[in-house]
Design a protein around this motif. Structure first.
Motif, PDB file in Angstrom:
ATOM      1  N   ARG A  13      25.564  47.383 -42.888  1.00 58.24           N
ATOM      2  CA  ARG A  13      26.085  47.955 -44.143  1.00 58.24           C
ATOM      3  C   ARG A  13      26.333  49.450 -43.949  1.00 58.24           C
ATOM      4  NH1 ARG A  13      23.202  51.615 -45.463  1.00 58.24           N
ATOM      5  NH2 ARG A  13      24.764  52.286 -46.968  1.00 58.24           N
ATOM      6  N   ALA A  15      27.933  53.168 -46.236  1.00 52.50           N
ATOM      7  CA  ALA A  15      28.377  53.735 -47.514  1.00 52.50           C
ATOM      8  C   ALA A  15      29.908  53.832 -47.514  1.00 52.50           C
ATOM      9  CB  ALA A  15      27.739  55.109 -47.718  1.00 52.50           C
ATOM     10  N   LYS A  17      33.637  54.518 -48.490  1.00 50.53           N
ATOM     11  CA  LYS A  17      34.299  55.620 -49.214  1.00 50.53           C
ATOM     12  C   LYS A  17      35.505  55.119 -49.999  1.00 50.53           C
ATOM     13  CE  LYS A  17      31.361  58.306 -47.280  1.00 50.53           C
ATOM     14  NZ  LYS A  17      30.081  58.294 -47.955  1.00 50.53           N
ATOM     15  N   GLN A  69      35.267  60.979 -56.554  1.00 49.85           N
ATOM     16  CA  GLN A  69      35.077  60.123 -55.375  1.00 49.85           C
ATOM     17  C   GLN A  69      35.870  58.822 -55.554  1.00 49.85           C
ATOM     18  OE1 GLN A  69      31.115  60.405 -53.349  1.00 49.85           O
ATOM     19  NE2 GLN A  69      30.423  61.005 -55.387  1.00 49.85           N
ATOM     20  N   GLN A  71      35.642  55.931 -54.483  1.00 42.92           N
ATOM     21  CA  GLN A  71      34.954  54.642 -54.664  1.00 42.92           C
ATOM     22  C   GLN A  71      35.026  54.192 -56.136  1.00 42.92           C
ATOM     23  OE1 GLN A  71      33.689  57.360 -53.215  1.00 42.92           O
ATOM     24  NE2 GLN A  71      32.103  56.917 -51.723  1.00 42.92           N
ATOM     25  N   PRO A 155      26.049  53.482 -52.270  1.00 44.20           N
ATOM     26  CA  PRO A 155      25.104  54.073 -53.233  1.00 44.20           C
ATOM     27  C   PRO A 155      25.635  55.462 -53.550  1.00 44.20           C
ATOM     28  CG  PRO A 155      24.239  54.315 -50.992  1.00 44.20           C
ATOM     29  CD  PRO A 155      25.565  53.606 -50.872  1.00 44.20           C
ATOM     30  N   GLY A 157      24.947  59.153 -55.720  1.00 40.02           N
ATOM     31  CA  GLY A 157      24.196  60.036 -56.609  1.00 40.02           C
ATOM     32  C   GLY A 157      25.055  61.183 -57.101  1.00 40.02           C
ATOM     33  N   GLY A 158      26.269  61.270 -56.558  1.00 42.37           N
ATOM     34  CA  GLY A 158      27.167  62.370 -56.907  1.00 42.37           C
ATOM     35  C   GLY A 158      27.941  62.104 -58.183  1.00 42.37           C
ATOM     36  N   LYS A 192      26.859  55.636 -37.085  1.00 44.80           N
ATOM     37  CA  LYS A 192      25.522  55.700 -37.703  1.00 44.80           C
ATOM     38  C   LYS A 192      24.731  56.837 -37.081  1.00 44.80           C
ATOM     39  CE  LYS A 192      24.962  52.058 -40.504  1.00 44.80           C
ATOM     40  NZ  LYS A 192      24.933  52.366 -41.924  1.00 44.80           N
ATOM     41  N   ARG A 194      20.943  58.345 -37.172  1.00 40.60           N
ATOM     42  CA  ARG A 194      19.582  58.182 -37.659  1.00 40.60           C
ATOM     43  C   ARG A 194      18.614  58.929 -36.747  1.00 40.60           C
ATOM     44  NH1 ARG A 194      22.293  56.471 -41.385  1.00 40.60           N
ATOM     45  NH2 ARG A 194      21.828  54.630 -42.669  1.00 40.60           N
TER      46      ARG A 194
HETATM   47  C1  FMN Z   1      20.398  59.133 -53.200  1.00 44.72           C
HETATM   48  C2  FMN Z   1      21.698  58.876 -52.516  1.00 44.72           C
HETATM   49  C3  FMN Z   1      22.847  59.471 -53.005  1.00 44.72           C
HETATM   50  C4  FMN Z   1      24.074  59.233 -52.390  1.00 44.72           C
HETATM   51  N1  FMN Z   1      25.224  59.726 -52.943  1.00 44.72           N
HETATM   52  C5  FMN Z   1      26.414  59.448 -52.371  1.00 44.72           C
HETATM   53  C6  FMN Z   1      27.626  59.847 -52.997  1.00 44.72           C
HETATM   54  O1  FMN Z   1      27.653  60.419 -54.087  1.00 44.72           O
HETATM   55  N2  FMN Z   1      28.789  59.553 -52.359  1.00 44.72           N
HETATM   56  C7  FMN Z   1      28.834  58.888 -51.143  1.00 44.72           C
HETATM   57  O2  FMN Z   1      29.920  58.661 -50.633  1.00 44.72           O
HETATM   58  N3  FMN Z   1      27.690  58.472 -50.562  1.00 44.72           N
HETATM   59  C8  FMN Z   1      26.507  58.737 -51.134  1.00 44.72           C
HETATM   60  N4  FMN Z   1      25.342  58.275 -50.552  1.00 44.72           N
HETATM   61  C9  FMN Z   1      25.417  57.554 -49.276  1.00 44.72           C
HETATM   62  C10 FMN Z   1      24.833  58.374 -48.115  1.00 44.72           C
HETATM   63  O3  FMN Z   1      25.647  59.484 -47.858  1.00 44.72           O
HETATM   64  C11 FMN Z   1      24.721  57.452 -46.893  1.00 44.72           C
HETATM   65  O4  FMN Z   1      23.882  56.375 -47.211  1.00 44.72           O
HETATM   66  C12 FMN Z   1      24.146  58.175 -45.667  1.00 44.72           C
HETATM   67  O5  FMN Z   1      25.000  59.221 -45.266  1.00 44.72           O
HETATM   68  C13 FMN Z   1      23.943  57.235 -44.488  1.00 44.72           C
HETATM   69  O6  FMN Z   1      25.137  56.568 -44.162  1.00 44.72           O
HETATM   70  P1  FMN Z   1      25.263  54.978 -44.215  1.00 44.72           P
HETATM   71  O7  FMN Z   1      24.718  54.534 -45.532  1.00 44.72           O
HETATM   72  O8  FMN Z   1      26.748  54.722 -44.110  1.00 44.72           O
HETATM   73  O9  FMN Z   1      24.486  54.417 -43.085  1.00 44.72           O
HETATM   74  C14 FMN Z   1      24.133  58.453 -51.196  1.00 44.72           C
HETATM   75  C15 FMN Z   1      22.962  57.845 -50.732  1.00 44.72           C
HETATM   76  C16 FMN Z   1      21.777  58.029 -51.386  1.00 44.72           C
HETATM   77  C17 FMN Z   1      20.554  57.293 -50.882  1.00 44.72           C
END
Ligand code: FMN
Length: 202
Positions: A13, A15, A17, A69, A71, A155, A157-158, A192, A194
């Motif tokens: 999985r 995040a 865009k 954003q 998304q 996910p 938070g923005g 990724k 980490r």
């Molecule tokens: C609390 C939280 C807030 C986040 N806010 C955003 C966001 O607003 N926009 C976005 O594109 N990704 C957001 N993310 C995703 C993270 O940027 C992403 O999970 C992290 O960079 C790791 O990448 P991956 O999930 O693709 O492995 C958020 C993740 C978390 C846990």
């Protein structure tokens, strides 16, 4: 499901865009909602309410208060995870469900006492934070649950919580905490990144 499959879900999985705008079939959506429903929570309070947004008009309104954003407008469904601060009411509801599954009255009473004592002893500010922590577990369940069903997600938070509350006409006890955009990816995962094991585990 074997461990390998879960590993693929966790590692696979990302995040997203940008989504392709395709709708998630209703049956799959309901399956995902069930997975989210079973997320663990402190004292089993399940202190969340999740607003489901699928219509383009609402998404357009939310876009400028979500850091623009993409998304938001390209996803199939946007889940707004709200912390439900009506915790006392929640205890009553859980007690009803305990009865339905056949838990005896003595144990229900014990649970209700424990849960209400907890509410008395936790300070209002701590209670707010505690409630929102629980919401993050529901969110995590949504991310992995979606991936297990072949649904991509992000996910988020923005976003401006107060503006969300206004646009969605949320009652004051529901605090928008996190978003989860759902759909089918129209982008490629970034590399990724980490931290190594030794940086984390000690
Ligand atoms: C609390 C939280 C807030 C986040 N806010 C955003 C966001 O607003 N926009 C976005 O594109 N990704 C957001 N993310 C995703 C993270 O940027 C992403 O999970 C992290 O960079 C790791 O990448 P991956 O999930 O693709 O492995 C958020 C993740 C978390 C846990």
């Amino acid at each position: 499901m074997c461990g390998r499959e879960f590993r693929d879900i966790v590692m696979g999985r990302y995040a997203v865009k940008k989504f392709d705008g395709k709708k998630i079939p209703e049956e799959q959506l309901q399956e995902l909602f069930d997975l989210i429903r079973y997320a663990p929570s402190g004292l089993n309070f399940q202190p969340w309410k999740i607003k489901v947004i699928a219509d383009a008009e609402t998404k357009e309104k939310l876009l400028p208060v979500s850091w623009n954003q993409t998304q938001i407008t390209t996803c199939s469904h946007l889940l707004v995870f709200c912390a439900n601060e009506h915790l006392k009411e929640q205890v009553e509801k859980i007690a009803v469900e305990m009865k339905k599954v056949g838990i005896d009255q003595e144990n229900i009473d014990k649970y209700v006492k424990l849960a209400k004592d907890f509410l008395i002893h936790v300070l209002p500010e701590q209670r707010k934070v505690w409630t929102q922590h629980n919401v993050f577990l529901a969110l995590a369940t949504a991310l992995y649950g979606a991936a297990s069903l072949g649904i991509d997600s992000c996910p988020m938070g923005g976003f401006e919580r107060d503006k969300y509350a206004k646009i969605l006409n949320l009652p004051p006890h529901l605090i928008p905490t996190m978003l989860c955009a759902l759909g089918y990816a129209a982008d490629q995962p970034a590399k990724k990144v980490r931290l190594p094991r030794e940086e984390i585990f000690f």
